[in-house]
Write an enzyme that holds these catalytic residues in place. Sequence first.
Site, PDB file in Angstrom:
ATOM      1  N   PRO A   1      -8.278   8.539   5.736  1.00 28.01           N
ATOM      2  CA  PRO A   1      -7.500   7.399   6.226  1.00 28.01           C
ATOM      3  C   PRO A   1      -7.277   6.291   5.206  1.00 28.01           C
ATOM      4  CG  PRO A   1      -9.711   7.331   7.131  1.00 28.01           C
ATOM      5  CD  PRO A   1      -9.576   8.647   6.404  1.00 28.01           C
ATOM      6  N   GLY A   2      -7.869   6.404   4.034  1.00 34.32           N
ATOM      7  CA  GLY A   2      -7.630   5.413   2.999  1.00 34.32           C
ATOM      8  C   GLY A   2      -6.258   5.526   2.371  1.00 34.32           C
TER       9      GLY A   2
ATOM     10  N   GLU B   1      -0.008  31.766   0.359  1.00 41.32           N
ATOM     11  CA  GLU B   1      -1.428  31.612   0.678  1.00 41.32           C
ATOM     12  C   GLU B   1      -2.230  32.827   0.216  1.00 41.32           C
ATOM     13  OE1 GLU B   1      -1.561  28.733   4.499  1.00 41.32           O
ATOM     14  OE2 GLU B   1      -0.951  30.782   4.946  1.00 41.32           O
TER      15      GLU B   1
ATOM     16  N   GLU C   1       3.673  33.423   2.324  1.00 42.49           N
ATOM     17  CA  GLU C   1       3.568  34.154   1.063  1.00 42.49           C
ATOM     18  C   GLU C   1       2.824  33.400  -0.029  1.00 42.49           C
ATOM     19  OE1 GLU C   1       7.879  33.147  -0.920  1.00 42.49           O
ATOM     20  OE2 GLU C   1       7.777  34.768   0.540  1.00 42.49           O
TER      21      GLU C   1
ATOM     22  N   ARG D   1       0.850  -1.183   0.000  1.00 45.88           N
ATOM     23  CA  ARG D   1       0.000   0.000   0.000  1.00 45.88           C
ATOM     24  C   ARG D   1       0.887   1.234   0.000  1.00 45.88           C
ATOM     25  NH1 ARG D   1      -3.776  -2.787  -1.529  1.00 45.88           N
ATOM     26  NH2 ARG D   1      -5.471  -3.450  -0.199  1.00 45.88           N
TER      27      ARG D   1
ATOM     28  N   GLU E   1      -2.386  11.301   8.162  1.00 47.94           N
ATOM     29  CA  GLU E   1      -2.552  12.644   8.731  1.00 47.94           C
ATOM     30  C   GLU E   1      -3.637  12.651   9.806  1.00 47.94           C
ATOM     31  OE1 GLU E   1      -3.181  17.245   7.305  1.00 47.94           O
ATOM     32  OE2 GLU E   1      -4.107  15.668   6.103  1.00 47.94           O
TER      33      GLU E   1
END
Length: 170
Positions: A105-106, A132, A130, A29, A110
């Site tokens: 979650p796949g 954003e 800068e 995976r 995070e």
Amino acid sequence: MTGPAVAGKKKITLDTVTVTLPSGVVKERRVVRPGHAVAMLPIEGDCCYLERQYRFAVGEWIYEVPAGTMDPGETPEETAYRELIEETGMAADTLIPRGKIYPAPGYTDEVIYLFEAHDLSLSDAYGMDEDEQIEVVKLSLCEMEEMIRDGRIIDAKTICLAYHYFRGQS
């Protein structure tokens, strides 16, 4: 296999891992590892502050709560304090933890830690990144709830934080 991607100070890795599933089947995976993050719902009386931010990955402006990635060694609370100032120009004297979420979650490990932010005051202790494009928007909490219902707010972390806030009010 690990492949880091660095953009500014943000580092994302893509790992290929071998896992044994609960059924006993062994599979390869890929896991995206962007680091953990925080999201804050700044509340002032019966109003809140959201951001209208351009998100290049989806090619549109969306409404969302202020959020950001944790720096190495930072606690979620420290990150929430810093990111709120960076993105809104406001500091919160009170941060109330509202749990955590796994946004996808796949394919990623995070975690986003959720906070309500209260007792707000202006601050320029940290500057905005800068890269954003953010417009801070003040809304009534009722308007935010309506925007979620009618589909103007579609950001998952924002909806989760709003749910926790409104659930705590009943």
